[in-house]
Design a protein around this motif. Sequence first.
Motif, PDB file in Angstrom:
ATOM      1  N   TYR A 138       0.827  -1.210   0.000  1.00 34.03           N
ATOM      2  CA  TYR A 138       0.000   0.000   0.000  1.00 34.03           C
ATOM      3  C   TYR A 138       0.865   1.267   0.000  1.00 34.03           C
ATOM      4  N   CYS A 139       0.276   2.349  -0.475  1.00 38.16           N
ATOM      5  CA  CYS A 139       0.963   3.640  -0.508  1.00 38.16           C
ATOM      6  C   CYS A 139       1.158   4.164   0.928  1.00 38.16           C
ATOM      7  N   PRO A 140       2.080   5.112   1.104  1.00 34.96           N
ATOM      8  CA  PRO A 140       2.271   5.701   2.431  1.00 34.96           C
ATOM      9  C   PRO A 140       0.962   6.302   2.959  1.00 34.96           C
ATOM     10  N   GLY A 141       0.642   5.991   4.194  1.00 39.22           N
ATOM     11  CA  GLY A 141      -0.513   6.599   4.842  1.00 39.22           C
ATOM     12  C   GLY A 141      -1.846   5.993   4.501  1.00 39.22           C
ATOM     13  N   CYS A 142      -1.872   4.949   3.681  1.00 40.97           N
ATOM     14  CA  CYS A 142      -3.147   4.354   3.258  1.00 40.97           C
ATOM     15  C   CYS A 142      -3.754   3.528   4.387  1.00 40.97           C
ATOM     16  N   HIS A 143      -5.036   3.726   4.619  1.00 43.74           N
ATOM     17  CA  HIS A 143      -5.704   3.039   5.723  1.00 43.74           C
ATOM     18  C   HIS A 143      -5.840   1.532   5.536  1.00 43.74           C
ATOM     19  N   GLY A 186      -8.279  -5.424  -6.289  1.00 42.05           N
ATOM     20  CA  GLY A 186      -8.202  -4.041  -5.828  1.00 42.05           C
ATOM     21  C   GLY A 186      -6.819  -3.878  -5.204  1.00 42.05           C
ATOM     22  N   CYS A 187      -6.592  -2.755  -4.544  1.00 40.90           N
ATOM     23  CA  CYS A 187      -5.281  -2.561  -3.924  1.00 40.90           C
ATOM     24  C   CYS A 187      -4.970  -3.650  -2.906  1.00 40.90           C
ATOM     25  N   SER A 188      -6.000  -4.288  -2.375  1.00 45.29           N
ATOM     26  CA  SER A 188      -5.779  -5.342  -1.379  1.00 45.29           C
ATOM     27  C   SER A 188      -5.721  -6.730  -2.014  1.00 45.29           C
ATOM     28  N   ASN A 191     -14.283   1.463   2.198  1.00 47.46           N
ATOM     29  CA  ASN A 191     -14.860   2.520   1.370  1.00 47.46           C
ATOM     30  C   ASN A 191     -13.897   3.711   1.306  1.00 47.46           C
ATOM     31  N   ASN A 192     -13.147   3.762   0.188  1.00 42.27           N
ATOM     32  CA  ASN A 192     -12.238   4.901   0.006  1.00 42.27           C
ATOM     33  C   ASN A 192     -12.702   5.823  -1.128  1.00 42.27           C
ATOM     34  N   GLN A 193     -13.925   5.629  -1.563  1.00 44.17           N
ATOM     35  CA  GLN A 193     -14.580   6.503  -2.545  1.00 44.17           C
ATOM     36  C   GLN A 193     -13.833   6.603  -3.873  1.00 44.17           C
ATOM     37  N   THR A 205      -8.886   5.883   3.427  1.00 40.63           N
ATOM     38  CA  THR A 205      -8.301   6.970   2.644  1.00 40.63           C
ATOM     39  C   THR A 205      -7.567   6.424   1.430  1.00 40.63           C
ATOM     40  N   CYS A 206      -7.413   7.273   0.454  1.00 45.97           N
ATOM     41  CA  CYS A 206      -6.540   6.979  -0.680  1.00 45.97           C
ATOM     42  C   CYS A 206      -5.748   8.249  -0.955  1.00 45.97           C
ATOM     43  N   PRO A 207      -4.744   8.527  -0.095  1.00 44.78           N
ATOM     44  CA  PRO A 207      -4.018   9.780  -0.253  1.00 44.78           C
ATOM     45  C   PRO A 207      -3.477   9.953  -1.676  1.00 44.78           C
ATOM     46  N   THR A 208      -3.052   8.851  -2.278  1.00 48.06           N
ATOM     47  CA  THR A 208      -2.440   8.926  -3.602  1.00 48.06           C
ATOM     48  C   THR A 208      -3.421   9.479  -4.634  1.00 48.06           C
ATOM     49  N   ASN A 209      -4.594   8.844  -4.725  1.00 45.30           N
ATOM     50  CA  ASN A 209      -5.529   9.259  -5.772  1.00 45.30           C
ATOM     51  C   ASN A 209      -6.403  10.436  -5.369  1.00 45.30           C
ATOM     52  N   TRP A 210      -6.475  10.694  -4.068  1.00 40.53           N
ATOM     53  CA  TRP A 210      -7.166  11.910  -3.644  1.00 40.53           C
ATOM     54  C   TRP A 210      -6.243  13.118  -3.806  1.00 40.53           C
TER      55      TRP A 210
HETATM   56  S1  SF4 Z   1      -3.843   3.649  -4.376  1.00 41.33           S
HETATM   57 FE1  SF4 Z   1      -4.996   4.478  -2.663  1.00 41.33          FE
HETATM   58  S2  SF4 Z   1      -6.112   2.737  -1.805  1.00 41.33           S
HETATM   59 FE2  SF4 Z   1      -4.488   1.930  -3.104  1.00 41.33          FE
HETATM   60  S3  SF4 Z   1      -2.764   1.576  -1.717  1.00 41.33           S
HETATM   61 FE3  SF4 Z   1      -2.496   3.602  -2.593  1.00 41.33          FE
HETATM   62  S4  SF4 Z   1      -3.442   4.968  -1.131  1.00 41.33           S
HETATM   63 FE4  SF4 Z   1      -4.184   2.924  -0.677  1.00 41.33          FE
END
Ligand code: SF4
Lengths: 351, 74, 252
Positions: C25-30, C58-60, C128-130, C219-224
């Motif tokens: 996962y990206c830094p800070g991702c829930h 998905g990311c998971s 739910n990261n919208q 959260t999705c800090p990367t795409n948000w």
């Molecule tokens: S893309 Fe978004 S949801 Fe996926 S790992 Fe990165 S921050 Fe998390």
Amino acid sequence: MALRQLLRGNEAIAEAAIRAGCMCYFAYPITPQAELLEHMARNMPRLGRTFIQAESEVAAISMVYGAASAGVRTMTSSSSPGISLKQEGISYLAGSNLPSVIVNVVRGGPGLGNIAPSQCDYFQATKGGGHGDYHMIVLGPSTVPEAAQLTTLAFDLADLYRTPVMILADGLLGQMLEPVELPEPIDPASLPRKEWAATGAAGRDPNIILSFDLGPDNLKRMNEALQAKYREIRKREIRYEESDVADADLVIAAYGSTARIAKSALQMARAEGLKVGLFRPITLWPFPYDALRAVADHVDTVLTVEMSAGQMWEDVRLAVAERAKTPFYGEMGGVVPTPRSILNEVRKDAR
Amino acid sequence: MPRGTIVIDAERCKGCGLCIAACPQRVLAFSGSLNASGYDVARMENPEACVGCAFCALTCPDVAITVYREKKNA
Amino acid sequence: MPVDVARMTKVFERPKSLTEARYTYCPGCHHGVITRIIGQTIDELGIAERTVGIAPVGCSVFAYLWYRCDAVQVAHGRASAVATGIKRARPDLVVFSYQGDGDFASIGTAESLHAANRGENITVIFVNNQIYGMTGGEMAPTTLVHQKTTTTPDGRDPATCGYPIRFSEIIATLDAPVYVTRQALYDTRRIQDCTKAVKKAFQNQVDGKGYSLVEILSTCPTNWRMSPTQANEHVANVVTQVFPLGDLVDRG
Ligand code: SF4
Ligand SMILES: Cc1ncc(C[n+]2csc(CCOP(=O)(O)OP(=O)(O)O)c2C)c(N)n1
Ligand code: SF4
């Protein structure tokens, strides 16, 4: 004691599945396989086994994926449009090496088509209807007793090779009543334990079921392992039936219900003095190429008869490889060839 | 106030800064030194202020933090 | 003054049910926090040896790597149906699915809803990261009105894209589910609440009570295109306005 009963093809498949130790059955209603679903609905719960009328064929095949992951014998059934929806799941089952049995009681297509018998899903079944380089074993019964036998075999082959196996029937076979000798029920607990299954990592490393690897080299290795398995299956599991081919000038190539009708045509032709035989593939994948080629070496003509526009015909031509003439006679849309219509074709080609 | 301390697995840390924001005692800060993956890792800047509340560890998405607290009668 | 950890009590460490693998996962991702909470729950309930996790698409997708328990990777959206198959085959197992909002509330709509309606005795973790994280930040069914994504470059227009779907509320209308709740992770209190909710959702299954769903605002800090701390604030201040926190069903 083996029991002799008068059963429809659909019921024979269902009952044979139960006797083969199928613990979980999931399906969505569709004609012409409703009797199969209904037989399971009546009998699985009373045996303490799982029956779910799923919300869709997509869900049903995904439930099969789950039950197979957990190491039990599991099955779904449907007819053509429903089998289209199962293609995603079948691809995942193949990719994840999950034993499972899928029954297609084929009806007329494309689209909604109709509910009459057809063999128009041969390509989808034998060439891989879903994505990826995979195959499944495809068994084509031509009588009700054989439908029961091949159901037993389907479960055994599925477990042996950890692969989905399809029973490719058609509406005619599904509805037909015939006396069947059903096998003795097996005790599911007596089946070999599936050490690879997701059954809880107690006293062992976790088992992971998956069809996925982001690394091309790894995924290539997974694919190579699949192909090695398919080579084994091709080597060991090809099944077919030959009737009156030894002295034949013309051999009819047909499978499923069509083969049964062709047998009547064959007798009529023989009565007219025409030297006609029948070659009936039982495994549609793997297809008996070599056996059919050997037949083609000593006949003039291999006439393919199908309830389709000529799908198995492609495999027949691959097998025959121009060693004999390869005419085709097909019916579509739920029209069933009769012994007489096949005989007419035979007369044309035997000339 | 009990005394606590934390150990950050620098190679797991992705420098997201969530622990820094979560710490009620303002113990943590970016260290300015990068780990093998190139992330600016968090570290204890005011270690003596740590009470071992574990808020940082609860927050850390990469489960990089281990938290210790002084034994009561030690 | 240096402290000697040998003379101290460990009050927080990596759950035993987590492997050593580092998250993708990206830094800070829930996603990471949720994974840790699940690992901790498996530890606390002592169920690692009979748990089967379901990794979605998905990311998971790599979720099968994070836990020391059996796992099954499944097709996009089908996790609840696969969970049904596993649980019906082996009711003694503890089965949980882990699903993003695209997975659970879009492509898996039918499977998600009907597993809940049958009251399958499973635990569903709905993240739910919208947004569609894995594929690069496209619109999700949960994307907020006017939220910019790569497929709603001018913001989600309800006239053509509809409104964010409150899937847990839909599931809460059903008679079968025993526990449906929405949680968040934007501060330590929420993390603690969410931890309790996840534990309850697993405990319900262990106790044979039936279907439990924990929706987690993630959260999705990367795409948000926000920092992880900004993303937390966004959940606290904006997202919870559309997706209110709290229990929707509790028939435990
Ligand atoms: S893309 Fe978004 S949801 Fe996926 S790992 Fe990165 S921050 Fe998390
Ligand atoms: C059948 C199918 N369609 C599309 C995809 C591509 N795909 C992969 S992940 C994904 C979206 C995942 O979004 P979400 O479930 O919200 O999880 P997140 O990545 O945000 O955690 C899509 C569309 C796929 N793998 N399979
Ligand atoms: S929360 Fe974890 S990953 Fe983020 S900065 Fe702190 S230690 Fe590093």
